[in-house]
Design a protein around this motif. Structure first.
Motif, PDB file in Angstrom:
ATOM      1  N   ALA A  47       0.824  -1.206   0.000  1.00  0.00           N
ATOM      2  CA  ALA A  47       0.000   0.000   0.000  1.00  0.00           C
ATOM      3  C   ALA A  47       0.857   1.254   0.000  1.00  0.00           C
ATOM      4  N   GLY A  48       2.139   1.120   0.390  1.00  0.00           N
ATOM      5  CA  GLY A  48       3.043   2.255   0.288  1.00  0.00           C
ATOM      6  C   GLY A  48       3.209   2.703  -1.153  1.00  0.00           C
ATOM      7  N   ILE A  49       3.204   1.752  -2.090  1.00  0.00           N
ATOM      8  CA  ILE A  49       3.269   2.116  -3.507  1.00  0.00           C
ATOM      9  C   ILE A  49       1.999   2.851  -3.907  1.00  0.00           C
ATOM     10  N   ASP A  50       0.843   2.349  -3.446  1.00  0.00           N
ATOM     11  CA  ASP A  50      -0.423   3.035  -3.735  1.00  0.00           C
ATOM     12  C   ASP A  50      -0.379   4.479  -3.247  1.00  0.00           C
ATOM     13  N   LEU A  51       0.133   4.680  -2.027  1.00  0.00           N
ATOM     14  CA  LEU A  51       0.198   6.031  -1.477  1.00  0.00           C
ATOM     15  C   LEU A  51       1.161   6.892  -2.278  1.00  0.00           C
ATOM     16  N   CYS A  52       2.329   6.364  -2.612  1.00  0.00           N
ATOM     17  CA  CYS A  52       3.307   7.157  -3.369  1.00  0.00           C
ATOM     18  C   CYS A  52       2.743   7.566  -4.733  1.00  0.00           C
ATOM     19  N   LEU A  53       2.068   6.646  -5.425  1.00  0.00           N
ATOM     20  CA  LEU A  53       1.457   6.984  -6.710  1.00  0.00           C
ATOM     21  C   LEU A  53       0.346   8.012  -6.529  1.00  0.00           C
ATOM     22  N   HIS A  54      -0.392   7.906  -5.428  1.00  0.00           N
ATOM     23  CA  HIS A  54      -1.421   8.906  -5.123  1.00  0.00           C
ATOM     24  C   HIS A  54      -0.792  10.288  -4.939  1.00  0.00           C
ATOM     25  N   LEU A  55       0.335  10.353  -4.253  1.00  0.00           N
ATOM     26  CA  LEU A  55       1.001  11.641  -4.045  1.00  0.00           C
ATOM     27  C   LEU A  55       1.484  12.220  -5.371  1.00  0.00           C
ATOM     28  N   VAL A  56       2.014  11.364  -6.247  1.00  0.00           N
ATOM     29  CA  VAL A  56       2.422  11.835  -7.576  1.00  0.00           C
ATOM     30  C   VAL A  56       1.205  12.355  -8.331  1.00  0.00           C
ATOM     31  N   ARG A  57       0.087  11.648  -8.216  1.00  0.00           N
ATOM     32  CA  ARG A  57      -1.138  12.075  -8.896  1.00  0.00           C
ATOM     33  C   ARG A  57      -1.577  13.444  -8.378  1.00  0.00           C
ATOM     34  N   CYS A  58      -1.454  13.668  -7.088  1.00  0.00           N
ATOM     35  CA  CYS A  58      -1.804  14.974  -6.514  1.00  0.00           C
ATOM     36  C   CYS A  58      -0.845  16.058  -6.991  1.00  0.00           C
ATOM     37  N   ASP A  59       0.440  15.723  -7.116  1.00  0.00           N
ATOM     38  CA  ASP A  59       1.455  16.705  -7.494  1.00  0.00           C
ATOM     39  C   ASP A  59       1.422  17.040  -8.983  1.00  0.00           C
ATOM     40  N   HIS A  60       1.255  16.004  -9.829  1.00  0.00           N
ATOM     41  CA  HIS A  60       1.469  16.194 -11.264  1.00  0.00           C
ATOM     42  C   HIS A  60       0.375  15.634 -12.148  1.00  0.00           C
ATOM     43  N   GLY A  61      -0.706  15.133 -11.579  1.00  0.00           N
ATOM     44  CA  GLY A  61      -1.821  14.678 -12.378  1.00  0.00           C
ATOM     45  C   GLY A  61      -1.854  13.183 -12.619  1.00  0.00           C
ATOM     46  N   ALA A  62      -3.027  12.720 -13.078  1.00  0.00           N
ATOM     47  CA  ALA A  62      -3.256  11.287 -13.251  1.00  0.00           C
ATOM     48  C   ALA A  62      -2.425  10.695 -14.373  1.00  0.00           C
ATOM     49  N   ALA A  63      -2.234  11.446 -15.454  1.00  0.00           N
ATOM     50  CA  ALA A  63      -1.496  10.899 -16.602  1.00  0.00           C
ATOM     51  C   ALA A  63      -0.034  10.646 -16.247  1.00  0.00           C
ATOM     52  N   TYR A  64       0.583  11.571 -15.529  1.00  0.00           N
ATOM     53  CA  TYR A  64       1.986  11.394 -15.154  1.00  0.00           C
ATOM     54  C   TYR A  64       2.129  10.223 -14.181  1.00  0.00           C
ATOM     55  N   ALA A  65       1.201  10.126 -13.223  1.00  0.00           N
ATOM     56  CA  ALA A  65       1.242   8.993 -12.292  1.00  0.00           C
ATOM     57  C   ALA A  65       1.044   7.677 -13.028  1.00  0.00           C
ATOM     58  N   ALA A  66       0.181   7.691 -14.043  1.00  0.00           N
ATOM     59  CA  ALA A  66      -0.045   6.467 -14.822  1.00  0.00           C
ATOM     60  C   ALA A  66       1.209   6.049 -15.571  1.00  0.00           C
ATOM     61  N   ARG A  67       1.992   7.019 -16.040  1.00  0.00           N
ATOM     62  CA  ARG A  67       3.248   6.686 -16.728  1.00  0.00           C
ATOM     63  C   ARG A  67       4.215   5.986 -15.778  1.00  0.00           C
ATOM     64  N   ILE A  68       4.297   6.476 -14.555  1.00  0.00           N
ATOM     65  CA  ILE A  68       5.180   5.835 -13.570  1.00  0.00           C
ATOM     66  C   ILE A  68       4.670   4.438 -13.242  1.00  0.00           C
ATOM     67  N   ALA A  69       3.355   4.314 -13.033  1.00  0.00           N
ATOM     68  CA  ALA A  69       2.787   3.006 -12.714  1.00  0.00           C
ATOM     69  C   ALA A  69       3.001   2.029 -13.862  1.00  0.00           C
ATOM     70  N   ARG A  70       2.837   2.503 -15.079  1.00  0.00           N
ATOM     71  CA  ARG A  70       3.025   1.638 -16.248  1.00  0.00           C
ATOM     72  C   ARG A  70       4.456   1.149 -16.315  1.00  0.00           C
ATOM     73  N   ASN A  71       5.398   2.012 -16.008  1.00  0.00           N
ATOM     74  CA  ASN A  71       6.804   1.619 -16.013  1.00  0.00           C
ATOM     75  C   ASN A  71       7.085   0.555 -14.952  1.00  0.00           C
ATOM     76  N   MET A  72       6.327   0.595 -13.856  1.00  0.00           N
ATOM     77  CA  MET A  72       6.474  -0.388 -12.779  1.00  0.00           C
ATOM     78  C   MET A  72       5.604  -1.626 -12.995  1.00  0.00           C
ATOM     79  N   VAL A  73       4.851  -1.626 -14.112  1.00  0.00           N
ATOM     80  CA  VAL A  73       3.918  -2.710 -14.442  1.00  0.00           C
ATOM     81  C   VAL A  73       2.902  -2.878 -13.309  1.00  0.00           C
ATOM     82  N   LEU A  74       2.305  -1.765 -12.935  1.00  0.00           N
ATOM     83  CA  LEU A  74       1.324  -1.734 -11.854  1.00  0.00           C
ATOM     84  C   LEU A  74       0.110  -0.929 -12.290  1.00  0.00           C
TER      85      LEU A  74
END
Length: 316
Positions: free
Chosen positions: A162-189
């Protein structure tokens, strides 16, 4: 743009996985753009630091690194509930007063509670330790059925994953859903995981292969612009409406209607970030019918308007 400075505060013995969660999210720069975060590690006593994996890691920076951090992360604490040194809690309080965002992963919540940063606030930790946290810190309002809790200035996650979920949520808050999705996609998550940690706290009977909702979810997300009722979803899945609702609760921890609304909101966020479509057109494409309905749902979910969100996160 100056990268947002993220510093992880580690303690012996440190879990490498709990440290690697924020390290992967915040420490990996995208290939097609400048880094938006810098990631560093510090400890009360710099030098070799034992880990739970049987090897030592070398930490170069001391607590002074927290004086310049924009986000401070405590990636777990072993053993859970062990007293944090006064220098650590003092440094965390000072960083918080200065305006840094303070984040705990898993048992790191105990350290934030010791620092007084969770007094009178909602928080979570790993389901195995929620009873201990609640008993030790009754002034903390414990949430046992969530993956993370974010107050903006202070955030806590459930178990390590869930720490990954929280970190991706923080990225989404900072830079938007699309940027967070790019990071998640790179992590295959998945960029956003449904449900709560309670679905992991017990061991349910294994689901049969034909009970997986994955084919239905893929079918539904490709048709968000159509009318997707519970009856239509159930018909597609070859189930009764009652059985489908039960499967959603068991596998995703949410209802079909709530899951569908979350997907539509996420799709709207991406369109607002990556296109200049009018709000009315965005609403139609994600199945929310009208700009009025999109604005109402957007404010209820995100506390802002589609227009304000686009001004903040537009990538065009």
């Amino acid at each position: 743009m100056c990268p947002h400075r993220v510093v992880a505060l580690v303690n012996p013995p440190q879990s490498p996985f709990e440290l690697s969660c924020p390290g992967e999210v915040f420490g990996t720069a995208p290939l097609d753009g400048p880094p938006r975060y810098s990631f560093g590690v510090c400890a009360e006593n710099p030098g070799p630091l034992p880990t739970t994996a049987g090897y030592a890691m070398v930490v170069d920076a001391g607590l002074e690194a927290l004086e310049h951090a924009d986000t401070v992360i405590v990636p777990g604490w072993q053993p859970p509930g062990a007293p944090a040194p006064p220098a650590v809690t003092t440094a965390l309080r000072a960083a918080h007063r200065r305006g840094a965002r303070i984040v705990a992963i898993c048992t790191g919540a105990f350290v934030l509670a010791q620092a007084g940063l969770l007094d009178g606030r909602r928080a979570t930790t790993h389901w195995r330790h929620t009873t201990q946290l609640a008993a030790t810190f009754p002034q903390v309002h414990l949430e046992q059925d969530v993956l993370f809790v974010d107050h903006g200035d202070v955030a806590t996650s459930a178990g390590t994953g869930a720490g990954i979920d929280l970190c991706l949520h923080l990225v989404r808050c900072d830079h938007g859903a699309a940027y967070a999705a790019r990071i998640a996609r790179n992590m295959v998550l998945p960029p956003h995981r449904e449900g709560s940690q309670l679905q992991y706290a017990v061991q349910p009977a294994p689901a049969k292969a034909d009970e997986s909702l994955a084919p239905l979810l893929e079918w539904a997300t490709s048709r968000l612009d159509t009318r997707l009722t519970l009856d239509r979803l159930a018909e597609r899945a070859g189930l009764s409406s009652r059985t489908l609702a039960r499967r959603f609760t068991e596998q995703l921890g949410t209802s079909p209607g709530q899951w569908l609304l979350d997907q539509r909101i996420d799709a709207a966020r991406v369109l607002l970030e990556q296109t200049d479509l009018p709000v009315e057109a965005v609403a139609a494409r994600v199945g929310l019918a009208s700009a009025v309905n999109l604005r109402r749902r957007f404010r209820a979910h995100l506390g802002t308007t589609p227009g304000a969100y686009r001004r903040t996160f537009s990538q065009i």
